[in-house]
Design an enzyme around this catalytic site. Sequence first.
Site, PDB file in Angstrom:
ATOM      1  N   ASP A   7      16.536  11.313  45.739  1.00 61.49           N
ATOM      2  CA  ASP A   7      16.411   9.963  45.808  1.00 61.49           C
ATOM      3  C   ASP A   7      14.982   9.669  44.674  1.00 61.49           C
ATOM      4  O   ASP A   7      14.589  10.595  44.523  1.00 61.49           O
ATOM      5  CB  ASP A   7      16.312   9.191  47.171  1.00 61.49           C
ATOM      6  CG  ASP A   7      15.685   7.797  47.154  1.00 61.49           C
ATOM      7  OD1 ASP A   7      16.313   6.949  46.211  1.00 61.49           O
ATOM      8  OD2 ASP A   7      15.069   7.522  48.132  1.00 61.49           O
ATOM      9  N   SER A   8      14.482   8.618  44.866  1.00 64.63           N
ATOM     10  CA  SER A   8      13.417   8.260  43.965  1.00 64.63           C
ATOM     11  C   SER A   8      12.172   8.635  44.955  1.00 64.63           C
ATOM     12  O   SER A   8      11.197   8.988  44.283  1.00 64.63           O
ATOM     13  CB  SER A   8      13.112   6.883  43.823  1.00 64.63           C
ATOM     14  OG  SER A   8      13.245   6.182  44.801  1.00 64.63           O
ATOM     15  N   TYR A  39      12.192   3.382  41.584  1.00 67.61           N
ATOM     16  CA  TYR A  39      13.303   3.427  40.561  1.00 67.61           C
ATOM     17  C   TYR A  39      13.601   1.713  40.544  1.00 67.61           C
ATOM     18  O   TYR A  39      14.012   1.408  39.278  1.00 67.61           O
ATOM     19  CB  TYR A  39      14.494   3.808  40.904  1.00 67.61           C
ATOM     20  CG  TYR A  39      14.310   5.535  40.658  1.00 67.61           C
ATOM     21  CD1 TYR A  39      13.316   6.110  40.191  1.00 67.61           C
ATOM     22  CD2 TYR A  39      15.527   6.326  40.893  1.00 67.61           C
ATOM     23  CE1 TYR A  39      13.228   7.397  39.928  1.00 67.61           C
ATOM     24  CE2 TYR A  39      15.485   7.782  40.495  1.00 67.61           C
ATOM     25  CZ  TYR A  39      14.416   8.241  40.217  1.00 67.61           C
ATOM     26  OH  TYR A  39      14.439   9.550  39.893  1.00 67.61           O
ATOM     27  N   GLY A  40      13.522   1.005  41.555  1.00 69.04           N
ATOM     28  CA  GLY A  40      14.097  -0.181  41.576  1.00 69.04           C
ATOM     29  C   GLY A  40      13.271  -1.378  40.472  1.00 69.04           C
ATOM     30  O   GLY A  40      13.861  -2.335  40.372  1.00 69.04           O
ATOM     31  N   CYS A  70      20.692   7.288  46.670  1.00 75.05           N
ATOM     32  CA  CYS A  70      19.717   6.025  45.957  1.00 75.05           C
ATOM     33  C   CYS A  70      20.803   4.974  45.373  1.00 75.05           C
ATOM     34  O   CYS A  70      21.571   5.484  44.512  1.00 75.05           O
ATOM     35  CB  CYS A  70      18.906   6.765  44.954  1.00 75.05           C
ATOM     36  SG  CYS A  70      17.858   5.487  44.161  1.00 75.05           S
ATOM     37  N   ASN A  71      20.797   3.922  46.139  1.00 78.45           N
ATOM     38  CA  ASN A  71      21.772   2.748  45.460  1.00 78.45           C
ATOM     39  C   ASN A  71      21.351   2.512  44.007  1.00 78.45           C
ATOM     40  O   ASN A  71      22.173   2.199  43.441  1.00 78.45           O
ATOM     41  CB  ASN A  71      21.616   1.482  46.449  1.00 78.45           C
ATOM     42  CG  ASN A  71      22.297   1.779  47.779  1.00 78.45           C
ATOM     43  OD1 ASN A  71      23.206   1.560  48.107  1.00 78.45           O
ATOM     44  ND2 ASN A  71      21.283   2.501  48.573  1.00 78.45           N
ATOM     45  N   THR A  72      19.975   2.425  43.737  1.00 83.84           N
ATOM     46  CA  THR A  72      19.468   1.864  42.439  1.00 83.84           C
ATOM     47  C   THR A  72      20.159   2.969  41.440  1.00 83.84           C
ATOM     48  O   THR A  72      20.634   2.760  40.320  1.00 83.84           O
ATOM     49  CB  THR A  72      17.948   1.948  42.463  1.00 83.84           C
ATOM     50  OG1 THR A  72      17.649   1.140  43.626  1.00 83.84           O
ATOM     51  CG2 THR A  72      17.585   1.589  41.077  1.00 83.84           C
ATOM     52  N   GLU A 148       6.862   4.063  51.128  1.00 80.30           N
ATOM     53  CA  GLU A 148       6.046   5.588  50.473  1.00 80.30           C
ATOM     54  C   GLU A 148       4.800   5.343  51.181  1.00 80.30           C
ATOM     55  O   GLU A 148       4.236   6.607  51.422  1.00 80.30           O
ATOM     56  CB  GLU A 148       6.057   5.253  49.180  1.00 80.30           C
ATOM     57  CG  GLU A 148       7.292   5.167  48.563  1.00 80.30           C
ATOM     58  CD  GLU A 148       8.047   6.756  48.455  1.00 80.30           C
ATOM     59  OE1 GLU A 148       7.332   7.760  48.551  1.00 80.30           O
ATOM     60  OE2 GLU A 148       9.386   6.814  48.524  1.00 80.30           O
ATOM     61  N   CYS A 180      19.688  -0.064  50.213  1.00 80.68           N
ATOM     62  CA  CYS A 180      18.446   0.593  49.628  1.00 80.68           C
ATOM     63  C   CYS A 180      18.163   1.678  50.942  1.00 80.68           C
ATOM     64  O   CYS A 180      17.801   1.316  51.737  1.00 80.68           O
ATOM     65  CB  CYS A 180      17.490  -0.077  49.111  1.00 80.68           C
ATOM     66  SG  CYS A 180      15.940   0.916  48.571  1.00 80.68           S
ATOM     67  N   THR A 181      18.056   3.022  50.182  1.00 77.68           N
ATOM     68  CA  THR A 181      17.955   4.110  51.520  1.00 77.68           C
ATOM     69  C   THR A 181      16.507   3.936  52.179  1.00 77.68           C
ATOM     70  O   THR A 181      16.192   4.141  53.235  1.00 77.68           O
ATOM     71  CB  THR A 181      18.199   5.330  50.819  1.00 77.68           C
ATOM     72  OG1 THR A 181      17.648   5.706  49.769  1.00 77.68           O
ATOM     73  CG2 THR A 181      19.588   5.509  50.734  1.00 77.68           C
ATOM     74  N   HIS A 182      15.492   3.385  51.215  1.00 75.52           N
ATOM     75  CA  HIS A 182      14.135   3.300  51.799  1.00 75.52           C
ATOM     76  C   HIS A 182      14.147   2.128  53.043  1.00 75.52           C
ATOM     77  O   HIS A 182      13.223   2.079  53.618  1.00 75.52           O
ATOM     78  CB  HIS A 182      13.310   2.703  50.844  1.00 75.52           C
ATOM     79  CG  HIS A 182      12.611   3.950  49.855  1.00 75.52           C
ATOM     80  ND1 HIS A 182      13.336   4.228  48.776  1.00 75.52           N
ATOM     81  CD2 HIS A 182      11.644   4.306  49.788  1.00 75.52           C
ATOM     82  CE1 HIS A 182      12.615   5.079  48.275  1.00 75.52           C
ATOM     83  NE2 HIS A 182      11.443   5.312  48.758  1.00 75.52           N
TER      84      HIS A 182
HETATM   85  N1  DGL Z   1      15.744   4.566  47.683  1.00 75.61           N
HETATM   86  C1  DGL Z   1      16.286   3.661  46.466  1.00 75.61           C
HETATM   87  C2  DGL Z   1      17.733   3.132  46.795  1.00 75.61           C
HETATM   88  O1  DGL Z   1      18.438   3.371  47.531  1.00 75.61           O
HETATM   89  C3  DGL Z   1      15.582   3.176  45.744  1.00 75.61           C
HETATM   90  C4  DGL Z   1      14.087   2.727  45.792  1.00 75.61           C
HETATM   91  C5  DGL Z   1      13.233   2.606  44.708  1.00 75.61           C
HETATM   92  O2  DGL Z   1      12.955   3.624  44.159  1.00 75.61           O
HETATM   93  O3  DGL Z   1      13.056   1.340  43.935  1.00 75.61           O
HETATM   94  O4  DGL Z   1      17.931   2.009  46.045  1.00 75.61           O
END
Ligand code: DGL
Length: 270
Positions: A7-8, A39-40, A70-72, A148, A180-182
């Site tokens: 993931d990011s 990443y988003g 990571c969905n992104t 984060e 989003c996993t976060h």
């Molecule tokens: N955790 C990531 C997701 O599932 C992306 C978060 C990010 O880096 O913006 O999309």
Amino acid sequence: MKIGIFDSGIGGLSVLHEAYHQLPDQEFIFYADTEHVPYGLKTPEQIIGYATEITQFLIDKGVDAIVVACNTATSVAIKGLRKRFDLPILGMEPAVKPAVEGTDDKRIMVIATPVTIREDKLKDLLHRVDEHHRVDLLAMPRLVEFAEREEFESPDVTEYVNSQFSAYDKSDYCALVLGCTHFNYFKPAYRQYFGEKTLLIDGNDGTVRHLADVMGLSISPDKDKKMDDEHNILCLRNTEYFFSGKKVLDKETIKRLQRLHLRLEQVRNI
Ligand code: DGL
């Protein structure tokens, strides 16, 4: 079997955490791209570059399969990764299908990063499964920052969550999809806002079950058992952790990972 999960940042730990429950006997390599999070808010080209490099890194470490937690990154990079690399690569997408199929006629909110919301992958998914146009999309990029920083319960988090949702009538919603996993770390804040009846749906259970299926692994009969802190979380299981290519060895970061797994254990069934 050795599974690479990336993931990011620390969002992907929620997928790894679910894998600890369901596939406790496997080996894992977890890679957080902490130098490039979030990443988003990056361009698709940048994200594709990072994801390609990480995939190669994990393959060089001998993994049998990779989960893009990571969905992104999945929205922009998964097709290219599968073309380029010859091993099972599983992605994640917002769990819209179970949300639509598992609920009545009320509305469904999907929260994700701006990239995930903008990309065609999610639009195609909605086109396929959201027949009655019940789904609304909402970008919540600041939650990645808060996560984060391990800021999960502060007044700023509550204010941000409430203000983002305030344009919608909460009584219209039967489900909130965490795209989003976060966003897993903030389940108590969503629960507080929407109340007890709204379903909170994340993609972790489905992703790990899919992984088990693809790799022919059996799921632990104890998967729903609460992990006892000492033995199951604090030892971080059979996992090597990397932050942007550097192996995590220092005590402070190991403690941070343990704290995050504890948080994920606490919010798993909220
Ligand atoms: N955790 C990531 C997701 O599932 C992306 C978060 C990010 O880096 O913006 O999309």
